[in-house]
Design a protein around this motif. Structure first.
Motif, mmCIF file in Angstrom:
data_model
loop_
_atom_site.group_PDB
_atom_site.id
_atom_site.type_symbol
_atom_site.label_atom_id
_atom_site.label_comp_id
_atom_site.label_asym_id
_atom_site.label_seq_id
_atom_site.Cartn_x
_atom_site.Cartn_y
_atom_site.Cartn_z
ATOM 1 N N LEU A 1 0.407 -4.646 36.398
ATOM 2 C CA LEU A 1 0.413 -3.266 35.912
ATOM 3 C C LEU A 1 -0.482 -3.127 34.697
ATOM 4 N N GLU A 2 -0.795 -1.885 34.407
ATOM 5 C CA GLU A 2 -1.631 -1.578 33.254
ATOM 6 C C GLU A 2 -0.917 -0.541 32.395
ATOM 7 N N TYR A 3 -0.883 -0.790 31.096
ATOM 8 C CA TYR A 3 -0.364 0.182 30.157
ATOM 9 C C TYR A 3 -1.535 0.833 29.448
ATOM 10 N N GLU A 4 -1.506 2.160 29.431
ATOM 11 C CA GLU A 4 -2.505 2.935 28.687
ATOM 12 C C GLU A 4 -1.795 3.609 27.522
ATOM 13 N N ALA A 5 -2.456 3.731 26.394
ATOM 14 C CA ALA A 5 -1.818 4.362 25.231
ATOM 15 C C ALA A 5 -2.773 5.296 24.525
ATOM 16 N N PHE A 6 -2.200 6.274 23.842
ATOM 17 C CA PHE A 6 -2.928 7.015 22.817
ATOM 18 C C PHE A 6 -2.589 6.253 21.538
ATOM 19 N N ILE B 1 9.536 8.953 23.407
ATOM 20 C CA ILE B 1 8.498 9.656 22.632
ATOM 21 C C ILE B 1 7.177 8.915 22.476
ATOM 22 N N THR B 2 7.114 7.630 22.772
ATOM 23 C CA THR B 2 5.873 6.895 22.477
ATOM 24 C C THR B 2 4.830 7.132 23.567
ATOM 25 N N PRO B 3 3.631 7.628 23.193
ATOM 26 C CA PRO B 3 2.615 7.956 24.201
ATOM 27 C C PRO B 3 1.950 6.705 24.784
ATOM 28 N N ILE B 4 2.700 6.056 25.657
ATOM 29 C CA ILE B 4 2.214 4.910 26.423
ATOM 30 C C ILE B 4 2.592 5.170 27.877
ATOM 31 N N TRP B 5 1.647 4.870 28.779
ATOM 32 C CA TRP B 5 1.854 5.160 30.199
ATOM 33 C C TRP B 5 1.673 3.894 31.017
ATOM 34 N N LYS B 6 2.604 3.738 31.963
ATOM 35 C CA LYS B 6 2.626 2.553 32.805
ATOM 36 C C LYS B 6 2.025 2.887 34.174
ATOM 37 N N HIS B 7 1.066 2.102 34.584
ATOM 38 C CA HIS B 7 0.387 2.295 35.868
ATOM 39 C C HIS B 7 0.662 1.054 36.712
ATOM 40 N N GLU B 8 1.430 1.228 37.775
ATOM 41 C CA GLU B 8 1.835 0.087 38.596
ATOM 42 C C GLU B 8 0.907 -0.066 39.787
ATOM 43 N N PHE B 9 0.561 -1.304 40.093
ATOM 44 C CA PHE B 9 -0.301 -1.613 41.237
ATOM 45 C C PHE B 9 0.496 -2.460 42.220
#
Lengths: 164, 83
Positions: free
Chosen positions: A55-60, A126-134
């Protein structure tokens, strides 16, 4: 040696420096440190029955760090005298790697457990982090809570879970 | 006036870019910026009810006013931490 307490990083995480830092920060401060509670979140191999490949985590990032610092202020308000540290990993992670590590130190175990649990619940809110699952057969963004730092009901839910 | 818009995660993918500029009238709010953006990228429109926003790297409300040169970020529902 002092560590950055609130960090969002592409580097692998380690809980030990955070546990040591929060513990030492309470030394010499009455009543001192009586408990350190730690939490490590790992990348799991399956999600809702589907096999995760990575997976990949994206954050602001700047806002994510500010949100972690905000969680620290909330913890100080509810459990005064607690020392907290949170590191969140971003980028590509393999199964079994740590995605988030939290250490909470306090004079007594109840506050340390509560602060640690509260912190992970609030990160998810509240934390702007997004999980992208593959997966083997596709990919999906995980979309949880609408981040609203002024939502007192959400904060109360996190507090209730922490104190259950 | 012109503002910079930052998009993350699925919003970024749907718009095909992480950052763009948006022209809005004087007196515009973040909600105005979102309306302009959703008009240009209709695939974003369904997110209107679930996004949150930031202004110059601080959490903000959709009713917050914007000024020329500001940076507005739109955030889809978050999913950090451990699941």
């Amino acid at each position: 040696m002092s560590v950055t307490r609130f960090l969002v990083t592409e580097s692998p995480l380690a809980i030990e420096p955070l546990a040591a830092d929060v513990e030492t920060s309470l030394r010499g401060v009455d009543p001192g440190c009586g408990a350190v509670c730690t939490f490590i979140g790992y990348v799991r191999a399956t999600h809702q029955g589907r096999r995760v490949q990575h997976l990949e985590y994206e954050a602001f990032v700047p806002l994510a760090v500010k949100s972690l610092e905000r969680i620290d202020r909330e913890v100080q308000a509810d459990w005064p005298g607690t020392a907290l540290a949170i590191h969140h990993r971003i980028g590509r992670l393999a199964i079994g790697e740590a995605s988030v590590v939290i250490a909470a130190a306090s004079a007594h175990r109840a506050q340390a457990f509560a602060a640690c649990r509260y912190a992970i619940e609030r990160i998810k809110q509240i934390t702007p982090i997004w999980k992208h699952e593959f997966f083997e057969d596709g990919q999906a963004w995980v979309e949880g809570a609408t981040a609203d730092v002024e939502d007192e009901a959400a904060r109360e839910r996190a507090r209730a879970v922490a104190c259950a | 006036m012109r503002v910079t818009v930052q998009l993350f995660a699925r919003l970024r993918e749907l718009a095909g870019q992480p950052e763009l500029t948006c022209d809005v009238p004087e007196g515009a709010t973040i909600a105005t910026v979102w309306q302009e953006l959703a008009a240009a990228y209709p695939a974003l429109e369904p997110f209107g009810r679930s996004i949150s926003c930031a202004l110059n790297e601080d959490f903000a409300r959709m009713r917050s006013s914007v000024r020329d040169g500001d940076t507005v970020a739109f955030l889809p529902p978050v999913s950090g931490g451990a699941w």
